[in-house]
Design a protein around this motif. Sequence first.
Motif, mmCIF file in Angstrom:
data_model
loop_
_atom_site.group_PDB
_atom_site.id
_atom_site.type_symbol
_atom_site.label_atom_id
_atom_site.label_comp_id
_atom_site.label_asym_id
_atom_site.label_seq_id
_atom_site.Cartn_x
_atom_site.Cartn_y
_atom_site.Cartn_z
ATOM 1 N N ASN A 8 0.851 -1.176 0.000
ATOM 2 C CA ASN A 8 0.000 0.000 0.000
ATOM 3 C C ASN A 8 0.896 1.239 0.000
ATOM 4 O OD1 ASN A 8 -1.620 2.166 0.699
ATOM 5 N ND2 ASN A 8 -2.785 1.044 2.232
ATOM 6 N N GLN A 10 0.221 4.326 -0.004
ATOM 7 C CA GLN A 10 -0.242 5.346 0.945
ATOM 8 C C GLN A 10 0.253 5.038 2.357
ATOM 9 O OE1 GLN A 10 -1.555 8.238 0.403
ATOM 10 N NE2 GLN A 10 -1.583 7.840 -1.794
ATOM 11 N N THR A 31 -1.821 -5.606 9.593
ATOM 12 C CA THR A 31 -1.714 -6.212 8.266
ATOM 13 C C THR A 31 -0.727 -7.369 8.231
ATOM 14 O OG1 THR A 31 -2.252 -4.085 7.255
ATOM 15 C CG2 THR A 31 -1.207 -5.731 5.828
#
Length: 185
Positions: A8, A10, A31
Amino acid sequence: MSELPAENPQLIKRLRDPQTASEAFSEVIRTFGEPLYRQIRRMVQNHADADDLLQNTFIKAWTSLENFRGEAKLSTWLYKIAINESITFLARERKRLNLSLDDQESSLIHTIEADTDIDGDVLAARLRMAVATLPEKQRLVFNMKYYDDMRYEDMSEILGTSVGALKASYHLAVKKIENYFDNHD
């Protein structure tokens, strides 16, 4: 079997920003916590040790966050830390207990046999025992490929080993596991 969590971009931006780094790192833990725990657990076999090593992995990642340059994937970086922590732990335990590599193999098998944190799947337990008989590097490669379905290219980045050598290592590991099952019926 599961692949590494998706990257990801971001999240990496938020990790680099001091205003959002703490919150972003909590997301990293959510995660990557489970897949890293599974990888560590397959290496050390003991739940309490795996928990400690996972915590050490995240502490090391948090304190080294400024060193993460983004040249590798975040997941690769985290796996590398977790694997290095596990290998260091196993070497320290081997030295502390004055074990040879063969003795450590026996110790891992004993830990598997005594494990109460795993369900009663006999075949899965036998596979864990077979994997425990592998040399450390083959065990690592087998676990990453078989259980995590990790790409050889990702393993190569994590372990600093060529794709060809990893494929050969995995092939040898599979053969040794097959032999283990043939000889332990």
